[in-house]
Design a protein around this motif. Structure first.
Motif, PDB file in Angstrom:
ATOM      1  N   ARG A 246       0.836  -1.206   0.000  1.00 16.39           N
ATOM      2  CA  ARG A 246       0.000   0.000   0.000  1.00 16.39           C
ATOM      3  C   ARG A 246       0.865   1.248   0.000  1.00 16.39           C
ATOM      4  O   ARG A 246       1.048   1.913   1.018  1.00 16.39           O
ATOM      5  N   VAL A 247       1.488   1.551  -1.141  1.00 14.73           N
ATOM      6  CA  VAL A 247       2.317   2.744  -1.274  1.00 14.73           C
ATOM      7  C   VAL A 247       1.582   3.719  -2.190  1.00 14.73           C
ATOM      8  O   VAL A 247       1.299   3.402  -3.335  1.00 14.73           O
ATOM      9  N   LEU A 248       1.259   4.874  -1.681  1.00 17.14           N
ATOM     10  CA  LEU A 248       0.573   5.911  -2.444  1.00 17.14           C
ATOM     11  C   LEU A 248       1.577   6.994  -2.818  1.00 17.14           C
ATOM     12  O   LEU A 248       2.435   7.364  -2.012  1.00 17.14           O
ATOM     13  N   PHE A 249       1.465   7.507  -4.027  1.00 19.35           N
ATOM     14  CA  PHE A 249       2.380   8.525  -4.515  1.00 19.35           C
ATOM     15  C   PHE A 249       1.609   9.831  -4.782  1.00 19.35           C
ATOM     16  O   PHE A 249       0.412   9.833  -5.084  1.00 19.35           O
ATOM     17  N   GLY A 250       2.343  10.933  -4.697  1.00 16.53           N
ATOM     18  CA  GLY A 250       1.755  12.204  -5.078  1.00 16.53           C
ATOM     19  C   GLY A 250       1.588  12.294  -6.582  1.00 16.53           C
ATOM     20  O   GLY A 250       2.126  11.472  -7.344  1.00 16.53           O
ATOM     21  N   SER A 257       6.854   8.529   0.337  1.00 16.78           N
ATOM     22  CA  SER A 257       6.865   9.391   1.524  1.00 16.78           C
ATOM     23  C   SER A 257       7.108   8.551   2.779  1.00 16.78           C
ATOM     24  O   SER A 257       6.954   7.340   2.788  1.00 16.78           O
ATOM     25  N   ARG A 258       7.504   9.207   3.883  1.00 19.48           N
ATOM     26  CA  ARG A 258       7.767   8.513   5.139  1.00 19.48           C
ATOM     27  C   ARG A 258       6.524   7.790   5.640  1.00 19.48           C
ATOM     28  O   ARG A 258       6.608   6.728   6.255  1.00 19.48           O
ATOM     29  N   GLU A 259       5.356   8.347   5.392  1.00 16.05           N
ATOM     30  CA  GLU A 259       4.119   7.760   5.888  1.00 16.05           C
ATOM     31  C   GLU A 259       3.755   6.473   5.151  1.00 16.05           C
ATOM     32  O   GLU A 259       2.917   5.711   5.613  1.00 16.05           O
ATOM     33  N   ASP A 263       4.641  -0.870   4.782  1.00 15.45           N
ATOM     34  CA  ASP A 263       4.539  -2.130   4.052  1.00 15.45           C
ATOM     35  C   ASP A 263       5.876  -2.525   3.431  1.00 15.45           C
ATOM     36  O   ASP A 263       6.223  -3.702   3.334  1.00 15.45           O
ATOM     37  N   VAL A 264       6.648  -1.519   2.975  1.00 18.11           N
ATOM     38  CA  VAL A 264       7.966  -1.808   2.419  1.00 18.11           C
ATOM     39  C   VAL A 264       8.865  -2.405   3.496  1.00 18.11           C
ATOM     40  O   VAL A 264       9.617  -3.349   3.259  1.00 18.11           O
ATOM     41  N   ALA A 265       8.785  -1.882   4.719  1.00 18.75           N
ATOM     42  CA  ALA A 265       9.587  -2.407   5.833  1.00 18.75           C
ATOM     43  C   ALA A 265       9.180  -3.841   6.157  1.00 18.75           C
ATOM     44  O   ALA A 265      10.033  -4.698   6.443  1.00 18.75           O
ATOM     45  N   ARG A 266       7.862  -4.141   6.126  1.00 21.20           N
ATOM     46  CA  ARG A 266       7.419  -5.496   6.402  1.00 21.20           C
ATOM     47  C   ARG A 266       7.909  -6.472   5.326  1.00 21.20           C
ATOM     48  O   ARG A 266       8.286  -7.611   5.637  1.00 21.20           O
ATOM     49  N   LEU A 267       7.899  -6.029   4.070  1.00 20.85           N
ATOM     50  CA  LEU A 267       8.422  -6.873   2.998  1.00 20.85           C
ATOM     51  C   LEU A 267       9.910  -7.123   3.202  1.00 20.85           C
ATOM     52  O   LEU A 267      10.399  -8.238   3.020  1.00 20.85           O
ATOM     53  N   ALA A 268      10.662  -6.106   3.624  1.00 19.84           N
ATOM     54  CA  ALA A 268      12.092  -6.271   3.891  1.00 19.84           C
ATOM     55  C   ALA A 268      12.324  -7.269   5.018  1.00 19.84           C
ATOM     56  O   ALA A 268      13.230  -8.120   4.941  1.00 19.84           O
ATOM     57  N   ASP A 269      11.511  -7.211   6.077  1.00 17.46           N
ATOM     58  CA  ASP A 269      11.646  -8.170   7.190  1.00 17.46           C
ATOM     59  C   ASP A 269      11.422  -9.593   6.700  1.00 17.46           C
ATOM     60  O   ASP A 269      12.108 -10.525   7.116  1.00 17.46           O
TER      61      ASP A 269
END
Length: 360
Positions: A246-250, A257-259, A263-269
């Protein structure tokens, strides 16, 4: 299928055990008000969905040992408390996963037979779950205090997705404390002198390789082995996961963005936990704007997520690929607001090398 295996295992044990149940078998009245303790070994079979899910650590079949302490309330009913130490496997890596199971059971013994049925409540600390179990067993006495038993159980989950159902087969030895009668046993006749046996080649684990050159003792039954007695494994490339990040872009932006980095961190784990896994980052867009522009934008956004995995979380770049799909692979057809929201997404497809033993 597991229910049939458990039932057949207990039924197959009945003729083997019934030969010991003769004049030495105490009556139900003689067992009443006696405390008993047991030790047992078991073969445990997790639900198939656990074998295929990272949430359950890809658990697959394994063995366990344990003990129980119980009390025979009357001629039919008994209660017991059970503890088991289990050593299951992670299907993805082949590693052993240990954990405990403990709980209580109520047992009902059928009249004039060694058969009993049971029901109970268990806690499995391997995944912090609870279950109810039902089972059937058979008990045969060697004498008034010692008995063998075989038992099959079905475990139905109560929490953490209640749709799972495991199965287990147990065999063990029980001792009933206290005496059934005051009569002293007749003295046993002196054994006849035994003839000196001829030297024999031993194969303790039954894998066809003598113990003298078996480098892998206690190989599981049914595994094909090499000349050293070690399990032969096959490796296949399989897709083990597909998840939307769930990564939303401007607007017109490929910066995460930091917010939006949870989900990216969970995928890395997950990738750190399973070093053999690889991931393809897919960028998707909605039907807004030109096709060529959206293709390039989806590629830049997929690369932004990949760069975050590499530069922030330390994932090797060789384990990551990226691909932009533009709006060629929509999740929802149409041009509504809901369709645009559903199609503007990043997905991660995870593959890994699955290592499985070759069976005979």
């Amino acid at each position: 299928m597991k229910r049939k295996i458990c039932t057949l295992a207990v039924l197959a044990a009945l003729p083997l055990m019934s030969g010991t149940a003769a004049a030495n078998t105490p009556t139900a009245a003689e067992l009443q008000d006696r405390v008993f303790g047991s030790i047992f070994a078991e073969y445990y079979m997790p639900d198939r969905k656990k074998t295929r899910s990272v949430d359950w650590d890809y658990l697959t079949r394994g063995e366990g040992i344990g003990f129980d302490v119980g009390y025979r309330i009357d001629e039919n009913w008994a209660i017991r408390a059970e503890f088991a130490r289990q050593r299951l496997k992670n299907k993805l890596e082949g590693d052993r996963i240990t954990g405990n199971r403990f709980g209580i059971d109520a047992l009902y013994h059928l009249d004039n037979s060694g058969v009993y049925v049971l029901a109970g409540l268990k806690h499995h600390d391997m995944n912090h779950t609870n279950s109810v179990n039902v089972g059937i067993g058979y008990r045969a006495f060697i004498n008034e205090s010692v008995s063998f038993f075989a038992e099959a159980n079905r475990y139905q989950g109560l929490n953490k997705d209640t749709s799972w159902a495991d199965a287990g087969i147990k065999v063990g030895l029980s001792y009933y404390f206290g005496a059934a009668s005051a009569a002293a046993p007749a003295p046993a006749p002196a054994p006849a002198p035994a003839a000196t046996p001829a030297p024999a080649v031993t194969d303790s684990d039954g894998d066809g390789v003598p113990d003298s050159r078996d480098k892998c003792p206690n190989t599981p039954r049914g595994h094909r082995v090499d000349a050293d007695g070690c399990t032969i494994y096959s490796e296949t490339e399989q897709r083990v996961g597909s998840a939307e990040i769930r990564v939303l872009f401007g607007f017109d932006s490929a910066e995460v963005s930091r917010e939006q980095r949870a989900d990216v961190a969970r995928l890395a784990d997950y990738l750190k936990r399973y070093p053999s896994a690889r991931v393809e980052i897919e960028g998707h867009a909605s039907r807004i704007g030109a096709a060529d522009y959206n293709m390039g934008l989806s590629e830049r956004r997929a690369k932004a997520v990949a760069d975050l995995l590499i530069n922030t979380h330390g994932i090797e770049s060789s384990r990551i690929t990226t691909k932009g799909y533009g709006f060629n692979n929509p999740r929802m057809e149409g041009t509504s607001r809901e369709a645009h929201r559903a199609n503007q997404r990043i997905e991660a497809l995870v593959t890994a090398t699955i290592k499985e033993p070759v069976m005979r």
